[in-house]
Scaffold this active site. Structure first.
Site: not given
Ligand code: NDP
Length: 246
Positions: A141, A155
């Site tokens: 991030s 975070y």
């Molecule tokens: P979302 O919350 O929209 O999606 C998260 C994804 O990760 C989902 O597919 C979810 O799957 C999966 N996930 C969460 N927890 C678990 C777990 N315990 N085991 C397996 N899968 C898991 O997040 P984003 O798409 O926004 O974020 C993706 C990455 O990008 C993250 O690492 C986040 O920190 C990073 N990020 C995002 C930003 C943003 O502004 N959106 C900015 C900076 C970084 P399921 O629902 O099936 O559990």
């Protein structure tokens, strides 16, 4: 031309958001993509079914990143099906934000287990069979470099750990020509960070481009790093945040 033809990829947390965009992009570049999910089985099935119907090679694996055994098993499942993993994208992540005084030990464990330990566990298992020239791409991030606001301590700490992990591992694996990088998104419109909130207005006011990004913006950079064109980039953090940290 497909840039990733016949490459074997694993994306953690691919059912929604940025992970789903990465799955689509890698598959569109010819890779065979496995992705994990935890709480969204319907979304995972819809994504893999839709891509399979379009002739792409995609499959979903249930594996909670909070459970190290499940993560190891998911990696082993891909290797036993395809013989190797060429591209690992450590994307699964969670956000827990509240006043610091209200945090608990459980919050710490939850965020570190998913955002940090799972990435360590997956990488450890993947590199045993990763061919020379492989790619490990960690999704961090921009907050690793700029906490931006209050209530982000846990975070920010977890995402900062990825930069050290990335630098160290790049040196461990350099002789095998395996590259390791961290892609650091800024505000991307997903369930984690919707573009229609007060926080979003604040973030936009601080960004050079004044706009949220999309999962496709991140997926494009990930595909570039995974391709042959990215072969000289390793051990570094690439921030893609519309100029929020500028
Ligand atoms: P979302 O919350 O929209 O999606 C998260 C994804 O990760 C989902 O597919 C979810 O799957 C999966 N996930 C969460 N927890 C678990 C777990 N315990 N085991 C397996 N899968 C898991 O997040 P984003 O798409 O926004 O974020 C993706 C990455 O990008 C993250 O690492 C986040 O920190 C990073 N990020 C995002 C930003 C943003 O502004 N959106 C900015 C900076 C970084 P399921 O629902 O099936 O559990």
């Amino acid at each position: 031309m497909e840039k990733l033809k016949n490459k074997i990829a694993l994306v953690t947390g691919g059912s929604r958001g940025i992970g789903a965009a990465i799955v689509k992009k890698l598959a569109s570049e010819g890779a065979h993509v496995s992705f994990t999910y935890a709480k969204s089985p319907e979304k995972a099935a819809l994504l893999s079914d839709t891509l399979q119907e379009a002739g792409k090679q995609v499959n979903a694996i249930h594996a909670d990143s909070a459970d190290p055994q499940a993560v190891t098993k998911a990696v082993q499942q891909v290797i036993s099906s395809f013989g190797r993993i060429d591209i690992l994208v450590n994307n699964a992540g969670i956000y827990i934000g509240r006043p610091f005084e209200e945090h608990t030990l459980e919050d710490y464990e939850q965020i570190m287990n998913v955002n940090v330990r799972a990435l360590y566990v997956a990488s450890l298992e993947v590199v045993k069979n990763m061919p020379n020239g492989g790619r490990i791409i960690n999704i961090g991030s921009n907050m690793a470099e700029n906490a931006l606001s209050a209530q982000t301590t846990l975070y920010t700490m977890s995402k900062s750990a990825l930069t050290g992990f990335t630098r160290g591992l790049a040196r461990d694996l350099g002789q095998r020509k395996i590259t390791v990088n961290v892609v650091q998104p800024g505000p991307i419109d997903t369930d984690m960070n919707p573009a229609n909130t007060e926080l979003a207005d604040f973030l936009r006011s601080r960004m050079a481009l004044s706009d949220y990004g999309t999962g496709d913006d991140i997926a494009g950079l990930v595909a570039f790093l995974a391709s042959d064109e990215g072969k000289y980039i390793t051990g570094t953090s690439l921030t893609i945040d519309g100029g929020l940290n500028a």
